[in-house]
Design a protein around this motif. Structure first.
Motif, PDB file in Angstrom:
ATOM      1  N   ASN A 192      -5.680  10.053   0.159  1.00 33.23           N
ATOM      2  CA  ASN A 192      -6.104   9.233   1.290  1.00 33.23           C
ATOM      3  C   ASN A 192      -6.792   7.949   0.855  1.00 33.23           C
ATOM      4  N   TYR A 235      -6.629   2.577   1.991  1.00 34.78           N
ATOM      5  CA  TYR A 235      -6.756   3.842   2.718  1.00 34.78           C
ATOM      6  C   TYR A 235      -5.440   4.153   3.417  1.00 34.78           C
ATOM      7  N   TYR A 236      -5.045   5.427   3.351  1.00 35.30           N
ATOM      8  CA  TYR A 236      -3.774   5.856   3.938  1.00 35.30           C
ATOM      9  C   TYR A 236      -3.978   7.261   4.492  1.00 35.30           C
ATOM     10  N   ILE A 267      -3.303   2.845   8.013  1.00 34.95           N
ATOM     11  CA  ILE A 267      -3.286   2.083   6.765  1.00 34.95           C
ATOM     12  C   ILE A 267      -4.361   0.999   6.853  1.00 34.95           C
ATOM     13  N   ILE A 309      -7.184   5.185  -2.137  1.00 38.10           N
ATOM     14  CA  ILE A 309      -6.413   4.704  -3.284  1.00 38.10           C
ATOM     15  C   ILE A 309      -7.196   3.609  -4.002  1.00 38.10           C
ATOM     16  N   ILE A 321       0.833  -1.209   0.000  1.00 41.70           N
ATOM     17  CA  ILE A 321       0.000   0.000   0.000  1.00 41.70           C
ATOM     18  C   ILE A 321       0.862   1.252   0.000  1.00 41.70           C
ATOM     19  N   GLN A 322       1.926   1.260   0.791  1.00 35.47           N
ATOM     20  CA  GLN A 322       2.814   2.425   0.819  1.00 35.47           C
ATOM     21  C   GLN A 322       3.508   2.632  -0.520  1.00 35.47           C
ATOM     22  N   TYR A 356       1.140   4.656  -2.654  1.00 35.15           N
ATOM     23  CA  TYR A 356       0.645   5.893  -2.055  1.00 35.15           C
ATOM     24  C   TYR A 356       1.318   7.099  -2.715  1.00 35.15           C
ATOM     25  N   LYS A 357       0.504   8.015  -3.238  1.00 35.03           N
ATOM     26  CA  LYS A 357       1.009   9.227  -3.911  1.00 35.03           C
ATOM     27  C   LYS A 357       0.449  10.496  -3.279  1.00 35.03           C
TER      28      LYS A 357
END
Length: 299
Positions: free
Chosen positions: A25, A37-38, A101, A27, A17-18, A21-22
């Motif tokens: 929140n 979700y982040y 996360i 993705i 997931i990381q 991640y760009k």
């Protein structure tokens, strides 16, 4: 499978997931039913509408508000939504060093019926949940299946064949748990719960149209009072409140995603009075439409 193995799966999922991640929140992924979700900071309590889905936290924690009750959960639990269910939710624990996360896997009603059809009959449980959300203990088998699904993000050509099979396996796994009893009570032929599920679908499909409770009850072969009490027992809302929640959440999405005036949005989601829309929007989200959207864009 021991605790160490579960932690290894969590670390692998967080790494995947990381890696995608760009800065956003929420993705989306190439697997339509899978969302990441982040979040690097906690949120206020926000209105949401759960779809039939399983929600998993890998790091951080959340709180879900339902009918006046606040339910905390974290990586040791999963949330199973068995119907379209309005609720309040907030990310409770998140920071730049330890971001929140998580991920959500949605299910179609066709998938639910298919798995139910293939599962052996189960005795009716007496302690059935009253609401459409179930919080279960995270178990190794579920986390392992979810990891195999998420790995497909790095193998796009395998997604069309393998993702439906793994999603079915994940659904089967949660339905073997007590959450399966929650789902069964909502799809059992002729049950009051099934009638409420049908009512939810009808309201959702025509959320911007006037709601006639008498006609809705008649279409479900229920009395108005029976529909009202069964609906509120399951969702903690009356049918009218449920429709209002749908309208306001859709309005918020429109205001966030389109350059459109609040009055236009009010008519679009079914309000006849922009002033009434603004009052009810402020009551639900804490700010008038324009100020709320400005705050969301800033954050």
């Amino acid at each position: 499978m021991n605790t160490l193995s579960m932690q290894n799966y969590r670390e692998e999922l967080k790494d995947i997931i990381q890696s995608v991640y760009k800065g956003e929140n929420l993705i989306s992924t190439q697997i339509d039913q899978l969302t990441f979700y982040y979040r690097t900071d906690p949120t206020d309590m926000l209105a949401t509408l759960y779809e039939p889905s399983v929600c998993i936290i890998l790091q951080g924690s959340k709180e879900v508000g339902l009918g006046g009750e606040l339910i905390p959960y974290d990586k040791e639990m999963y949330l199973l939504a068995s119907i379209h269910m309005p609720a309040q939710v907030r990310v409770a624990t998140a920071s730049a060093e330890q971001p929140y996360i998580g991920l959500t896997i949605t299910f179609t009603m066709e998938q639910i019926f298919e798995v139910l059809k293939e599962m052996p009959p189960a005795p009716r449980q007496l302690g059935s949940a009253k609401r459409g959300l179930y919080f279960g203990e995270m178990k190794p088998q579920l986390l392992e299946s979810v990891t195999r699904l998420v790995r497909l993000v790095d193998s796009p050509r395998d997604i069309p064949v393998l993702s439906p099979l793994i999603i079915k396996e994940i659904l089967y796994t949660v339905m073997r748990d007590e959450g399966g009893d929650v789902i069964r009570q909502y799809v059992r032929d002729g049950s009051a719960q099934q009638h409420v599920v049908q009512a939810i679908t009808k309201i959702k499909d025509a959320y911007n149209q006037p709601l006639n409770i008498k006609e809705l009850a008649r279409s479900l072969s229920m009395s108005e009072s029976s529909l009202y009490h069964s609906f509120k027992k399951m969702t903690a809302m009356s049918p009218i409140q449920f429709q209002k929640s749908l309208r306001l959440q859709e309005a918020r999405q429109l205001l966030m995603s389109q350059n459109i005036e609040a009055a236009q949005v009010a008519y679009k989601v079914g309000y006849e009075s922009p002033s009434q829309f603004s009052r009810e929007y402020s009551r639900m989200f804490g700010l008038p439409p324009k100020a709320d959207v400005h705050k969301l864009h800033r954050s």
